[in-house]
Design a protein around this motif. Structure first.
Motif, PDB file in Angstrom:
ATOM      1  N   TYR B   4       0.805  -1.226   0.000  1.00  0.00           N
ATOM      2  CA  TYR B   4       0.000   0.000   0.000  1.00  0.00           C
ATOM      3  C   TYR B   4       0.832   1.267   0.000  1.00  0.00           C
ATOM      4  N   LYS B   5       2.113   1.134   0.327  1.00  0.00           N
ATOM      5  CA  LYS B   5       2.960   2.326   0.207  1.00  0.00           C
ATOM      6  C   LYS B   5       3.054   2.755  -1.249  1.00  0.00           C
ATOM      7  N   LEU B   6       3.106   1.765  -2.141  1.00  0.00           N
ATOM      8  CA  LEU B   6       3.186   2.084  -3.564  1.00  0.00           C
ATOM      9  C   LEU B   6       1.873   2.718  -4.037  1.00  0.00           C
ATOM     10  N   LEU B   7       0.758   2.118  -3.594  1.00  0.00           N
ATOM     11  CA  LEU B   7      -0.546   2.660  -3.994  1.00  0.00           C
ATOM     12  C   LEU B   7      -0.737   4.073  -3.442  1.00  0.00           C
ATOM     13  N   GLU B   8      -0.279   4.263  -2.205  1.00  0.00           N
ATOM     14  CA  GLU B   8      -0.419   5.582  -1.596  1.00  0.00           C
ATOM     15  C   GLU B   8       0.371   6.617  -2.385  1.00  0.00           C
ATOM     16  N   ALA B   9       1.538   6.220  -2.889  1.00  0.00           N
ATOM     17  CA  ALA B   9       2.333   7.135  -3.700  1.00  0.00           C
ATOM     18  C   ALA B   9       1.587   7.500  -4.973  1.00  0.00           C
ATOM     19  N   LEU B  10       0.964   6.501  -5.588  1.00  0.00           N
ATOM     20  CA  LEU B  10       0.192   6.766  -6.810  1.00  0.00           C
ATOM     21  C   LEU B  10      -0.946   7.750  -6.516  1.00  0.00           C
ATOM     22  N   ALA B  11      -1.686   7.475  -5.441  1.00  0.00           N
ATOM     23  CA  ALA B  11      -2.803   8.356  -5.088  1.00  0.00           C
ATOM     24  C   ALA B  11      -2.307   9.781  -4.847  1.00  0.00           C
ATOM     25  N   ALA B  12      -1.166   9.913  -4.184  1.00  0.00           N
ATOM     26  CA  ALA B  12      -0.648  11.250  -3.877  1.00  0.00           C
ATOM     27  C   ALA B  12      -0.220  11.977  -5.148  1.00  0.00           C
ATOM     28  N   VAL B  13       0.426  11.261  -6.069  1.00  0.00           N
ATOM     29  CA  VAL B  13       0.872  11.912  -7.308  1.00  0.00           C
ATOM     30  C   VAL B  13      -0.338  12.442  -8.088  1.00  0.00           C
ATOM     31  N   VAL B  14      -1.401  11.627  -8.168  1.00  0.00           N
ATOM     32  CA  VAL B  14      -2.578  12.058  -8.928  1.00  0.00           C
ATOM     33  C   VAL B  14      -3.283  13.203  -8.207  1.00  0.00           C
ATOM     34  N   GLU B  15      -3.437  13.078  -6.898  1.00  0.00           N
ATOM     35  CA  GLU B  15      -4.153  14.118  -6.160  1.00  0.00           C
ATOM     36  C   GLU B  15      -3.389  15.428  -6.134  1.00  0.00           C
ATOM     37  N   CYS B  16      -2.070  15.342  -5.984  1.00  0.00           N
ATOM     38  CA  CYS B  16      -1.289  16.560  -5.862  1.00  0.00           C
ATOM     39  C   CYS B  16      -0.876  17.099  -7.224  1.00  0.00           C
ATOM     40  N   GLY B  17      -1.066  16.279  -8.264  1.00  0.00           N
ATOM     41  CA  GLY B  17      -0.760  16.756  -9.612  1.00  0.00           C
ATOM     42  C   GLY B  17       0.727  16.828  -9.911  1.00  0.00           C
ATOM     43  N   GLY B  18       1.544  16.004  -9.243  1.00  0.00           N
ATOM     44  CA  GLY B  18       2.969  16.041  -9.557  1.00  0.00           C
ATOM     45  C   GLY B  18       3.770  15.242  -8.547  1.00  0.00           C
ATOM     46  N   PHE B  19       4.967  14.850  -8.963  1.00  0.00           N
ATOM     47  CA  PHE B  19       5.813  14.039  -8.092  1.00  0.00           C
ATOM     48  C   PHE B  19       6.371  14.846  -6.929  1.00  0.00           C
ATOM     49  N   GLU B  20       6.734  16.100  -7.216  1.00  0.00           N
ATOM     50  CA  GLU B  20       7.353  16.895  -6.159  1.00  0.00           C
ATOM     51  C   GLU B  20       6.333  17.210  -5.062  1.00  0.00           C
ATOM     52  N   ARG B  21       5.137  17.643  -5.509  1.00  0.00           N
ATOM     53  CA  ARG B  21       4.102  17.954  -4.507  1.00  0.00           C
ATOM     54  C   ARG B  21       3.676  16.698  -3.757  1.00  0.00           C
ATOM     55  N   ALA B  22       3.630  15.547  -4.458  1.00  0.00           N
ATOM     56  CA  ALA B  22       3.284  14.293  -3.785  1.00  0.00           C
ATOM     57  C   ALA B  22       4.328  13.981  -2.722  1.00  0.00           C
ATOM     58  N   GLY B  23       5.600  14.214  -3.070  1.00  0.00           N
ATOM     59  CA  GLY B  23       6.668  14.006  -2.096  1.00  0.00           C
ATOM     60  C   GLY B  23       6.471  14.882  -0.863  1.00  0.00           C
ATOM     61  N   ASP B  24       6.127  16.160  -1.093  1.00  0.00           N
ATOM     62  CA  ASP B  24       5.862  17.073   0.028  1.00  0.00           C
ATOM     63  C   ASP B  24       4.751  16.518   0.907  1.00  0.00           C
ATOM     64  N   ALA B  25       3.669  16.064   0.249  1.00  0.00           N
ATOM     65  CA  ALA B  25       2.514  15.590   1.012  1.00  0.00           C
ATOM     66  C   ALA B  25       2.845  14.338   1.816  1.00  0.00           C
ATOM     67  N   LEU B  26       3.714  13.481   1.279  1.00  0.00           N
ATOM     68  CA  LEU B  26       4.025  12.217   1.948  1.00  0.00           C
ATOM     69  C   LEU B  26       5.273  12.303   2.827  1.00  0.00           C
ATOM     70  N   GLY B  27       5.939  13.460   2.774  1.00  0.00           N
ATOM     71  CA  GLY B  27       7.185  13.564   3.533  1.00  0.00           C
ATOM     72  C   GLY B  27       8.293  12.725   2.922  1.00  0.00           C
ATOM     73  N   LEU B  28       8.299  12.628   1.581  1.00  0.00           N
ATOM     74  CA  LEU B  28       9.316  11.851   0.884  1.00  0.00           C
ATOM     75  C   LEU B  28      10.004  12.750  -0.133  1.00  0.00           C
ATOM     76  N   SER B  29      11.161  12.293  -0.621  1.00  0.00           N
ATOM     77  CA  SER B  29      11.804  13.024  -1.704  1.00  0.00           C
ATOM     78  C   SER B  29      11.058  12.711  -2.996  1.00  0.00           C
ATOM     79  N   GLN B  30      11.242  13.589  -3.976  1.00  0.00           N
ATOM     80  CA  GLN B  30      10.625  13.362  -5.282  1.00  0.00           C
ATOM     81  C   GLN B  30      11.104  12.040  -5.872  1.00  0.00           C
ATOM     82  N   SER B  31      12.391  11.720  -5.683  1.00  0.00           N
ATOM     83  CA  SER B  31      12.913  10.508  -6.314  1.00  0.00           C
ATOM     84  C   SER B  31      12.381   9.260  -5.606  1.00  0.00           C
ATOM     85  N   ALA B  32      12.097   9.374  -4.307  1.00  0.00           N
ATOM     86  CA  ALA B  32      11.495   8.231  -3.613  1.00  0.00           C
ATOM     87  C   ALA B  32      10.094   7.954  -4.144  1.00  0.00           C
ATOM     88  N   VAL B  33       9.331   9.033  -4.393  1.00  0.00           N
ATOM     89  CA  VAL B  33       7.998   8.871  -4.943  1.00  0.00           C
ATOM     90  C   VAL B  33       8.094   8.208  -6.315  1.00  0.00           C
TER      91      VAL B  33
END
Lengths: 289, 289
Positions: B4-33
């Motif tokens: 579910y960590k992978l699924l959560e990353a997918l959900a965050a990327v779609v909701e936040c509209g980008g890898f960097e913002r998804a990283g911010d939301a999840l407390g991860l680096s862009q490259s981790a996302v």
């Protein structure tokens, strides 16, 4: 059933002796004509035109031309039997952004449509998708926020619409008791038109906030305002649209003074004829706010 | 068990509209996302995101998103039983017909969304398309006119909306001087929501007219009413939506007494959890007209 748009393009290219002139005759861009010919060739699995030494139909292309001429003859007879067919009103396919359609669009084009018996086929698209449809020859004109002109098309600036961050007063008291603070933005549900809508992000960036925020997605202008009025969130709404509720105190800005100006541009193919010119003139008289 | 960590990353990327913002939301680096998305795609053997023209889930990605939303709903029920688990807002993806969204929808679901901090992801679809999305697992529930239940889903009748053939009084005088006659229907421009909209055809059949008629196409509820108000045509509008203008005499029926009743049904997967049940109860209290 064959796709007669493709056949019509082939007939026009042969009759007019070129892609550009065919485009003028059909009210399409040269590249749209070219795409239709390509689509026809893909479908057929062989070329319909030879480009050198001179533009001419291949044997397969000539067969298609004969066919479309026969169909045109049949249509001519049909029109004689059913005269109302001939007086068909022109129909114009236009991409319009949702917020314009929800506010000033119909009032601006209504008088011309009434006078000319012009029928409109609207496609609701925001931003780049509408322009892509124009480039692909799918619509005759496009109203959107992009100032980027397309080769072969004209682009006319119409003014700007002003978006305010609106919510019910109760929502504002509950979620923004200390005004538009980062802490409030982090938790207050926003309303976003769709995944490509950048207005909310631009507004938050303008307020100095770049973190995550909860949001509803609502791809409908009227639904968007309905969600805001139901106290479900705050969202960027054109003042033109929200005015009745703002005047009655049912919606108010959660960050007074913070607004976004969204410019609107009208794109249409050159040589599209006199009706588009008059439509353009009608749109030019609109006082956007 | 899925990661579910992978699924959560997918959900965050779609909701936040980008890898960097998804990283911010999840407390991860862009490259981790980015690595999590890649891991998910490797595991699935196909892409879950398209990057161009805009970041969006593939059909497979959308299925995963819908799954994670359902899991989040179930987690929400679990959290209520075990309050020490931390809480995050669930989001529900729902297909709604345009006219409901333009009228009563937000008012009906607003209170529950406010109380529960429930976020809604709306998809505007009429008729069968919404049901197909439910069947495909793209949405968790669907509001539409089809009574046809889907295997595994429940179907609740909500009542009917009444559509009247409305136009401005000036339009009615000009195009229907002798009332709703075949001759008038043959020439009076109508407004039709889209190519699949059968309301206009049903109305004309009910009036005994089966011939051709000119029409505008306008796939937007608010745009539809705006076209009618601008005198561009007459069209079938829910009285719930048109009431303010009918009350002020700005819109009137071109064929008084001729109305269409359109039933509405709420479809949702069984076992979707307690929130959907409460949403269903809230919808059941709506007095459709």
């Amino acid at each position: 059933m064959l796709d007669y748009k493709l056949l019509e393009a082939l007939a026009a290219v042969v009759e007019c002796g070129g892609f550009e002139r065919a485009g003028d005759a059909l009210g399409l861009s040269q590249s749209a004509v070219s795409q239709r010919i390509k689509a026809l060739e893909v479908r057929l699995g062989q070329p319909v035109l030879v480009r050198a030494p001179a533009l001419a139909p291949t044997p397969a292309g000539q067969r298609l031309l004969n066919h479309i001429q026969q169909v045109q003859l049949l249509e001519r007879d049909l029109r004689r039997a059913l005269p109302t067919l001939d007086s068909a009103s022109p129909r114009l396919r236009i991409a319009v952004n949702a917020d314009s359609l929800a506010t000033w669009w119909a009032e601006a084009v209504g008088p011309l449509c009434r006078e000319e018996g012009l029928l409109i086929d609207l496609v609701v698209e925001d931003q780049d998708v509408g322009l892509r449809r124009l480039r692909d020859g799918d619509v005759a004109a496009c109203l959107c926020a992009s100032p980027q002109p397309i080769a072969g098309a004209r682009c006319v600036a119409l003014g700007t619409m002003t978006y305010h961050p609106l919510a019910t007063p109760a929502y504002r008291r509950r979620h923004f008791p200390a005004g538009p603070t980062p802490e409030a933005f982090r938790h207050a549900p926003a309303i976003v038109y769709g995944p490509h809508d950048q207005l909310q992000h631009r507004f938050l960036a303008q307020c100095g906030y770049r973190g995550a925020f909860p949001f509803h997605l609502c791809p409908s202008s009227e639904g968007f305002v309905a969600l805001a009025r139901a106290g479900m969130g705050y969202g960027m709404v054109p003042l033109m649209q929200a005015e009745p509720w703002v005047a009655r105190g049912e919606l108010a800005s959660i960050a007074p003074g913070q607004v976004l100006e969204v410019p609107l541009y009208w794109h249409f193919w050159r040589h599209s004829g006199e009706l588009i010119e008059r439509l353009t003139a009608a749109l030019g008289t609109v006082a956007l706010r």
